[in-house]
Motif scaffolding. Structure first.
Motif, short mmCIF file in Angstrom:
data_model
loop_
_atom_site.label_atom_id
_atom_site.label_comp_id
_atom_site.label_asym_id
_atom_site.label_seq_id
_atom_site.Cartn_x
_atom_site.Cartn_y
_atom_site.Cartn_z
N ARG A 169 0.83 -1.21 0.00
CA ARG A 169 0.00 0.00 0.00
C ARG A 169 0.86 1.25 0.00
N LEU A 170 1.97 1.22 0.73
CA LEU A 170 2.89 2.35 0.76
C LEU A 170 3.50 2.58 -0.61
N GLU A 172 2.19 1.78 -3.51
CA GLU A 172 1.17 2.27 -4.44
C GLU A 172 0.94 3.76 -4.27
N GLU A 173 1.06 4.25 -3.05
CA GLU A 173 0.90 5.68 -2.80
C GLU A 173 2.00 6.49 -3.47
N HIS A 174 3.17 5.88 -3.70
CA HIS A 174 4.31 6.58 -4.29
C HIS A 174 4.44 6.34 -5.80
N ASP A 176 4.14 7.01 -9.49
CA ASP A 176 3.92 8.30 -10.15
C ASP A 176 4.06 8.23 -11.67
#
Length: 288
Positions: A169-170, A172-174, A176
């Motif tokens: 999840r971490l 996926e947040e990054h 870009d």
């Protein structure tokens, strides 16, 4: 494409007792050697080299049982440099040595001659797009896993489980860039790889910035990509998509596969039975 591929199959049959040049097979099929190997493996379900080996040992098996030539003559006739090398290969396919097979008249295994035809079912359409992309960077973690053609790959499941959902999840947040989300990349899978062969596997995201808990990176060269989408039963729908790309899409479109990592993004339902998948395959135009 399939007509030319069958002409290449005829060439194989005509040269089973001599040298078979894969570059010549690709020329007959009017494609690259790399794409010919990938196309054959997808259509036949086995690598090209394995098919040729099995065909030679099928024909040589018939000659062993016929008893008209010495075993060494049969070995040399089908390209083996010694009786020992022939005996090892013969036993690997037939489960019995050539001498014993001749003495006992043992039942041998047979690899039928292959030909290909296209079956158009018309029950579903394949969603795809072609994308030109600059080079990009995947960041995450890599490993090596045994190749599994159908069903879940336990080594990949264990590797991803070891990364952990919180880290995924971490990541996926990054993410870009495109392809978006957490991706799986196979960087050195050859069409000649048999089931169980170790291949490079990378799990990560496209990003130009530092991503937490992502100690490794994989550089991807610029080029053209064919992007395919699929929804269905997990994991079969994803694996069948790969098959359909080579058996249906490539024969009908002016592209061929090129060297480079294959990418996939899979979103699995909470109960683990359904998946939405996106597959990126590096391609180049054939000029056709």
């Amino acid at each position: 494409m399939l007509e030319r591929l069958n002409q290449a199959m005829d060439h194989i049959e005509d040269h089973l007792m001599g040298a078979i040049d894969v570059a010549e097979l690709a020329r007959i099929a009017m494609t690259s050697e790399y794409h010919f190997r990938r196309m054959f493996s997808a259509l036949a379900g086995i690598p090209l080299s394995e098919y040729i080996r099995r065909r030679r040992l099928t024909l040589s098996g018939a000659e062993v049982l016929a008893g008209e030539r010495t075993l060494l003559d049969v070995a040399v006739r089908y390209g083996y440099s010694s009786g020992e090398a022939f005996a090892r290969a013969f036993r690997a396919v037939h489960g019995v040595g050539p001498g014993e097979a001749r003495r006992t008249g043992a039942a041998l295994h047979s690899q039928p001659r292959m030909s290909f035809r296209l079956i158009v079912e018309g029950s579903s359409s394949m969603r795809y797009r072609v994308v030109e992309k600059d080079g990009f960077r995947l960041v995450g973690r890599g490993t090596r896993v045994p190749l599994v053609h159908e069903g879940m790959n336990p080594a990949i499941v264990e590797f991803v489980r070891g990364i952990g959902m919180e880290t995924l999840r971490l990541w996926e947040e990054h993410a870009d860039g495109e392809p978006g989300g957490v991706l799986a990349a196979v960087s050195d899978h050859s069409a000649e790889d048999a089931e169980g062969t170790e291949i490079g596997y990378f799990h990560g995201v496209v990003s130009d910035t530092e991503v937490p808990r992502a100690p490794e990176s994989l550089a991807v060269e610029p080029g053209t990509w064919a992007v395919f989408e699929s929804s269905g039963e997990f994991p079969l729908a994803v694996q069948y998509l790969w098959r359909d790309v080579y058996t249906q899409w490539f024969p009908s479109n002016p592209y061929r596969s090129r060297p480079g990592p294959s990418l996939s993004r899979t979103r699995v339902s909470e109960d683990g039975t359904h998946a939405d998948a996106e597959v990126w395959i590096p391609v180049e135009r054939t000029g056709g």
